[in-house]
Design a protein around this motif. Structure first.
Motif, PDB file in Angstrom:
ATOM      1  N   LEU A 197      20.309  55.274  81.872  1.00  0.00           N
ATOM      2  CA  LEU A 197      20.337  54.375  80.710  1.00  0.00           C
ATOM      3  C   LEU A 197      21.208  53.149  81.003  1.00  0.00           C
ATOM      4  O   LEU A 197      22.186  53.239  81.751  1.00  0.00           O
ATOM      5  N   PRO A 198      20.866  52.004  80.364  1.00  0.00           N
ATOM      6  CA  PRO A 198      21.652  50.788  80.621  1.00  0.00           C
ATOM      7  C   PRO A 198      23.017  50.843  79.941  1.00  0.00           C
ATOM      8  O   PRO A 198      23.209  51.552  78.958  1.00  0.00           O
ATOM      9  N   ARG A 199      23.949  50.114  80.506  1.00  0.00           N
ATOM     10  CA  ARG A 199      25.265  49.934  79.874  1.00  0.00           C
ATOM     11  C   ARG A 199      25.410  48.437  79.658  1.00  0.00           C
ATOM     12  O   ARG A 199      25.995  47.758  80.501  1.00  0.00           O
ATOM     13  N   PRO A 200      24.843  47.944  78.554  1.00  0.00           N
ATOM     14  CA  PRO A 200      24.823  46.483  78.364  1.00  0.00           C
ATOM     15  C   PRO A 200      26.241  45.906  78.381  1.00  0.00           C
ATOM     16  O   PRO A 200      27.173  46.496  77.829  1.00  0.00           O
ATOM     17  N   ALA A 201      26.369  44.752  79.053  1.00  0.00           N
ATOM     18  CA  ALA A 201      27.672  44.083  79.112  1.00  0.00           C
ATOM     19  C   ALA A 201      27.562  42.732  78.435  1.00  0.00           C
ATOM     20  O   ALA A 201      26.482  42.150  78.369  1.00  0.00           O
ATOM     21  N   VAL A 202      28.658  42.260  77.889  1.00  0.00           N
ATOM     22  CA  VAL A 202      28.699  40.927  77.291  1.00  0.00           C
ATOM     23  C   VAL A 202      29.423  40.053  78.303  1.00  0.00           C
ATOM     24  O   VAL A 202      30.593  40.286  78.599  1.00  0.00           O
ATOM     25  N   ASN A 203      28.691  39.083  78.849  1.00  0.00           N
ATOM     26  CA  ASN A 203      29.247  38.339  79.988  1.00  0.00           C
ATOM     27  C   ASN A 203      29.669  36.919  79.651  1.00  0.00           C
ATOM     28  O   ASN A 203      29.555  36.028  80.471  1.00  0.00           O
ATOM     29  N   ASP A 204      30.117  36.692  78.431  1.00  0.00           N
ATOM     30  CA  ASP A 204      30.453  35.302  78.121  1.00  0.00           C
ATOM     31  C   ASP A 204      31.910  35.126  77.702  1.00  0.00           C
ATOM     32  O   ASP A 204      32.227  34.456  76.736  1.00  0.00           O
ATOM     33  N   GLY A 205      32.792  35.763  78.421  1.00  0.00           N
ATOM     34  CA  GLY A 205      34.199  35.447  78.156  1.00  0.00           C
ATOM     35  C   GLY A 205      35.067  36.625  77.788  1.00  0.00           C
ATOM     36  O   GLY A 205      36.030  36.916  78.472  1.00  0.00           O
ATOM     37  N   ASN A 206      34.735  37.333  76.709  1.00  0.00           N
ATOM     38  CA  ASN A 206      35.636  38.409  76.291  1.00  0.00           C
ATOM     39  C   ASN A 206      35.231  39.740  76.943  1.00  0.00           C
ATOM     40  O   ASN A 206      34.221  40.331  76.569  1.00  0.00           O
ATOM     41  N   PRO A 207      36.031  40.224  77.894  1.00  0.00           N
ATOM     42  CA  PRO A 207      35.649  41.451  78.595  1.00  0.00           C
ATOM     43  C   PRO A 207      35.695  42.693  77.712  1.00  0.00           C
ATOM     44  O   PRO A 207      35.203  43.750  78.115  1.00  0.00           O
ATOM     45  N   TYR A 208      36.273  42.565  76.525  1.00  0.00           N
ATOM     46  CA  TYR A 208      36.393  43.746  75.658  1.00  0.00           C
ATOM     47  C   TYR A 208      35.326  43.797  74.565  1.00  0.00           C
ATOM     48  O   TYR A 208      35.288  44.740  73.786  1.00  0.00           O
ATOM     49  N   ASP A 209      34.486  42.777  74.488  1.00  0.00           N
ATOM     50  CA  ASP A 209      33.375  42.849  73.539  1.00  0.00           C
ATOM     51  C   ASP A 209      32.322  43.814  74.069  1.00  0.00           C
ATOM     52  O   ASP A 209      32.245  44.066  75.269  1.00  0.00           O
ATOM     53  N   MET A 210      31.530  44.357  73.163  1.00  0.00           N
ATOM     54  CA  MET A 210      30.547  45.378  73.546  1.00  0.00           C
ATOM     55  C   MET A 210      29.208  45.094  72.886  1.00  0.00           C
ATOM     56  O   MET A 210      29.120  44.311  71.943  1.00  0.00           O
ATOM     57  N   SER A 211      28.176  45.785  73.379  1.00  0.00           N
ATOM     58  CA  SER A 211      26.838  45.668  72.795  1.00  0.00           C
ATOM     59  C   SER A 211      26.155  47.023  72.956  1.00  0.00           C
ATOM     60  O   SER A 211      26.120  47.576  74.056  1.00  0.00           O
ATOM     61  N   PHE A 212      25.629  47.538  71.866  1.00  0.00           N
ATOM     62  CA  PHE A 212      24.975  48.852  71.927  1.00  0.00           C
ATOM     63  C   PHE A 212      23.490  48.799  71.594  1.00  0.00           C
ATOM     64  O   PHE A 212      22.804  49.815  71.705  1.00  0.00           O
ATOM     65  N   SER A 213      22.980  47.632  71.178  1.00  0.00           N
ATOM     66  CA  SER A 213      21.583  47.624  70.726  1.00  0.00           C
ATOM     67  C   SER A 213      20.615  47.849  71.890  1.00  0.00           C
ATOM     68  O   SER A 213      19.573  48.486  71.714  1.00  0.00           O
ATOM     69  N   GLY A 214      20.953  47.345  73.096  1.00  0.00           N
ATOM     70  CA  GLY A 214      20.067  47.539  74.252  1.00  0.00           C
ATOM     71  C   GLY A 214      19.981  49.005  74.653  1.00  0.00           C
ATOM     72  O   GLY A 214      18.918  49.506  75.047  1.00  0.00           O
ATOM     73  N   LEU A 215      21.094  49.684  74.535  1.00  0.00           N
ATOM     74  CA  LEU A 215      21.128  51.115  74.865  1.00  0.00           C
ATOM     75  C   LEU A 215      20.286  51.903  73.858  1.00  0.00           C
ATOM     76  O   LEU A 215      19.486  52.777  74.228  1.00  0.00           O
ATOM     77  N   LYS A 216      20.462  51.549  72.590  1.00  0.00           N
ATOM     78  CA  LYS A 216      19.674  52.203  71.530  1.00  0.00           C
ATOM     79  C   LYS A 216      18.182  51.979  71.776  1.00  0.00           C
ATOM     80  O   LYS A 216      17.376  52.916  71.723  1.00  0.00           O
TER      81      LYS A 216
END
Ligand code: KG4
Length: 334
Positions: A197-216
């Motif tokens: 399964l993918p572990r979506p990353a947010v690559n625009d600055g804040n390394p602590y932001d997250m995204s779960f919709s792609g995984l869902k």
């Protein structure tokens, strides 16, 4: 100081009495899960109506279980944001009336601050500063808890909450609502490497932001593909792979933040903190990194009013009280 606290932000009506922010004298919860189950999720109007039906009864029960009378209460607290607006309003209005009738201070509490404060009940020696990952059905955020009422969000989900990812995945698997626990249970019989399964990353600055919709979406697509083509579906393997993916996304970021900010104490809070894989992974990661881990017992992870009473004590000490003009809010900054 004894605080009578109320929580009604989603599908649990709760009333509790908490002493000095640390000791639970009573903690009554009425879960509405049975009312919403048939719809596959929480129906806001049904939630609000049900809160209205039971909140008065729960208040009486909380006092009775604490062995106290109304005159023994020093303040009244409630969740005032964020949450389903009709649901939050019931608790706010009941708390306002109770404070007025008892002639006691009214203390508004942010729901996520309450989840974080569940750790003060579980660990009487825990004091800020510490790092806290708050993971629930509606929120996923990494919080720099600098003081009891001084918090900064380091990162948060840009879309779905971690709990929502579990709930929607469980729904497509036909596991019912809420889906976190059934996924957790099913995952125990599965291979956590069954699905990549993918572990979506947010690559625009804040390394602590997250995204779960792609995984869902990945989980939904795997299930739909199997349904449409008749391909075999390894349900326990999918549940285990999902738990692993969510856990890796959460634990990895939290440990990175702890290292970068120099935190030695890491707390986890919210309904998703009940997940056995996330708990085990945090334990292993903290042991390895030599950090202290704080995770509330299961009964204090999900929504409850004791956590609101705990945070309310510190809000009161900071002078954060309200009058009868207090309103409820669906969204609110931490
Ligand atoms: O904190 P909470 O009770 O309510 C909110 O404030 O949102 O969290 C509810 C969420 C739901 O999404 C539920 O599926 C999830 O917590 N949850 C779990 C587990 N138990 C509850 N998620 C994963 N594993 C669990 N064991």
């Amino acid at each position: 100081m004894r605080i009578l606290a109320f929580e009604s932000s989603c599908d649990e009506t709760a009333a509790a009495v908490v002493e000095d922010g640390r000791t639970i004298l009573s903690n009554e919860i009425f879960s509405q899960v049975a009312l919403h189950e048939i719809y596959g999720g929480v129906v806001p109007e049904i939630a609000a109506r049900s809160h209205l039906e039971v909140i008065s009864l729960l208040a009486d029960r909380a006092l009775e279980k604490a062995g106290l009378g109304r005159g023994d209460i020093d303040a009244v607290a409630c969740t005032y944001a964020p949450g389903l607006i009709g649901a939050v309003l019931v608790g706010v209005n009941f708390a306002k009336s109770a404070a007025l009738a008892l002639d006691k201070p009214l203390i508004p509490v942010h729901h996520i601050r309450g989840h974080i404060a569940a750790n003060y009940l579980a660990y009487p020696d825990l004091e800020p500063p510490f790092l806290c990952l708050a993971i629930s059905g509606g929120n996923t955020m990494l919080v720099d808890v600098r003081g009891y009422t001084d918090m900064r969000i380091l990162g948060q989900t840009r879309d779905d909450a971690a709990g929502e990812c579990f709930d929607k995945s469980a729904r497509v698997l036909g596991l019912g609502y809420p889906g976190g626990k059934p996924i957790d249970d099913l995952s125990k019989q599965g291979d956590d490497r069954a699905y990549d399964l993918p572990r979506p990353a947010v690559n625009d600055g804040n390394p602590y932001d997250m995204s779960f919709s792609g995984l869902k979406t990945a989980v939904v697509n795997i299930v739909h593909h199997a349904q449409q083509t008749g391909a075999a579906l390894d349900e326990p393997g999918l549940a285990a792979s999902l738990c692993r993916a969510v856990s890796e996304m959460l634990v990895g970021r939290t440990m990175d933040a702890a290292k970068a900010l120099g935190y030695e104490r890491i707390a986890v809070a919210g309904g998703v903190a009940a997940n056995s894989r996330i708990r085990a992974d945090f334990e292993a990661a903290c042991n390895k990194a030599g950090k202290a881990l704080y995770v509330p017992p299961l009964r204090l992870c999900g929504d409850n009013a004791a956590m609101i009473g705990a945070q309310a004590y510190y809000e009161f000490l900071a002078g954060h009280t309200a009058d009868s003009s207090l309103n409820a809010y669906a969204t609110m900054e931490l």
